[in-house]
Design an enzyme around this catalytic site. Structure first.
Site, short mmCIF file in Angstrom:
data_model
loop_
_atom_site.label_atom_id
_atom_site.label_comp_id
_atom_site.label_asym_id
_atom_site.label_seq_id
_atom_site.Cartn_x
_atom_site.Cartn_y
_atom_site.Cartn_z
N ASP A 1 -4.58 -40.71 16.80
CA ASP A 1 -6.09 -40.77 15.91
C ASP A 1 -6.40 -41.47 14.93
O ASP A 1 -5.99 -42.10 14.33
CB ASP A 1 -5.66 -39.86 14.28
CG ASP A 1 -4.99 -38.23 14.63
OD1 ASP A 1 -5.71 -37.33 15.31
OD2 ASP A 1 -3.94 -37.80 14.54
N HIS B 1 4.79 -36.47 18.25
CA HIS B 1 5.47 -36.55 16.64
C HIS B 1 7.10 -36.95 17.00
O HIS B 1 7.69 -38.14 16.21
CB HIS B 1 6.00 -35.45 15.60
CG HIS B 1 4.46 -34.86 15.66
ND1 HIS B 1 4.23 -33.55 15.63
CD2 HIS B 1 3.46 -35.37 14.47
CE1 HIS B 1 2.79 -33.47 15.27
NE2 HIS B 1 2.30 -34.47 14.29
O1 PAF Z 1 -1.67 -37.75 11.13
C1 PAF Z 1 -1.24 -36.64 10.38
O2 PAF Z 1 -0.44 -36.06 10.89
C2 PAF Z 1 -2.22 -37.16 9.00
O3 PAF Z 1 -3.22 -37.17 8.71
C3 PAF Z 1 -1.13 -37.80 7.98
C4 PAF Z 1 -1.26 -38.83 8.03
C5 PAF Z 1 0.23 -37.45 7.97
C6 PAF Z 1 -2.11 -37.92 6.88
O4 PAF Z 1 -1.43 -36.35 5.77
#
Ligand code: PAF
Length: 271
Positions: free
Chosen positions: A142, A28
């Site tokens: 993802d 992140h």
């Molecule tokens: O990838 C994620 O953490 C979630 O799917 C997101 C894009 C924040 C949507 O809730």
């Protein structure tokens, strides 16, 4: 959020949004770092979105670490953190307007998690409308989610640029994920085989194979040899609509989902 952003952008500042569900790790934070390079204001949302969890999924036990998240975001130069409650995002209304994803949302992750991508696209659309960013940053980890968000932005004309960032990995290849904390010692020991399988499949392509089945077999053989995984899928896809190409080409990806010791992991690699 809009009022605060209006102040922050009064001089024409460029805004990046990094949507997250919190429990932040280096993956992140790489998105936040990338956002800070292309925008003056970096908005990070932390929201565990109930709409994208199925009835038997881990919504209640999904990790929540708001204090350490806030500290890490400050350190990485985030300008503003948006941490709404479910009540603030959705209210008590149960009959709501949602985004209907394109058909490829029903494939792969969508086939195992019905309704998941409708929940993701709905919350992402809401976040885009709340923050109105110039650019939004997502991880390639993802990949189906990323492709669906790109499709939604194109189909519904959201005025936002989507920026994709490579997956951050442990030194043994395991892709960082908030769910890695569910792995016990034995599962953690086997988990890097998932990335090794993808590398082996890519190696088959790099060695000249363009046959999807042969490429996939090279990956599946690694997981079969490891023996600890129950494989949901390991397949070649094109990133636009997740169709399986009849001939593999550079730019296609191999995506995998597999269960190990009660934890479901996903990963992918691009040819
Ligand atoms: O990838 C994620 O953490 C979630 O799917 C997101 C894009 C924040 C949507 O809730």
């Amino acid at each position: 959020m809009r009022a605060r952003l209006r102040e922050l952008t009064a001089n024409g500042a460029r805004v990046a949004l990094v949507p997250t569900m919190g429990a932040l790790h280096e993956g992140h934070l790489a998105l936040v770092d990338a956002a800070a390079k292309v925008a003056d204001v970096v908005a990070v949302s932390i929201f565990v979105n109930p709409l994208q969890f199925g009835p038997n999924e881990d919504l209640a036990r999904y990790p929540r670490t708001p204090e350490s998240d806030s500290a890490a975001l400050t350190e990485h130069g985030a300008t503003i953190v948006f941490m709404p409650t479910a009540e603030e995002m959705y209210g008590a209304n149960t009959s709501r307007t949602t985004v209907t994803p394109p058909l490829f949302a029903a494939l792969l992750e969508g086939s195992v998690r019905p309704g998941h991508f409708a929940g993701v696209l709905t919350v992402v659309a809401k976040l885009f409308n709340i923050v109105q960013p110039d650019v939004a940053v997502f991880g390639r980890k993802d990949l189906q989610q990323l492709s669906l968000i790109r499709a939604m932005v194109a189909d519904l004309n959201f005025p936002v640029q989507i920026m994709a960032i490579d997956t951050v990995r442990e030194s043994d290849g395991l892709a960082l994920s908030s769910r890695n904390r569910y792995l016990d010692a034995d599962a953690r020991r086997h988990a890097p085989a998932l990335h090794a399988a993808l590398v082996s499949a890519k190696d088959a392509f790099d060695a000249g194979s363009t046959n999807p089945a042969a490429i996939e077999s090279a990956g599946k053989a690694v997981l079969a040899k490891d023996g600890a995984f129950e494989v949901d899928y390991l397949t070649l896809v094109n990133e636009t609509d997740f169709a399986r190409p009849s001939v593999a080409a550079k730019g296609d990806s191999i995506v995998v989902a597999a269960r190990i010791g009660g934890t479901r992991l996903i990963d992918n690699i691009q040819l």
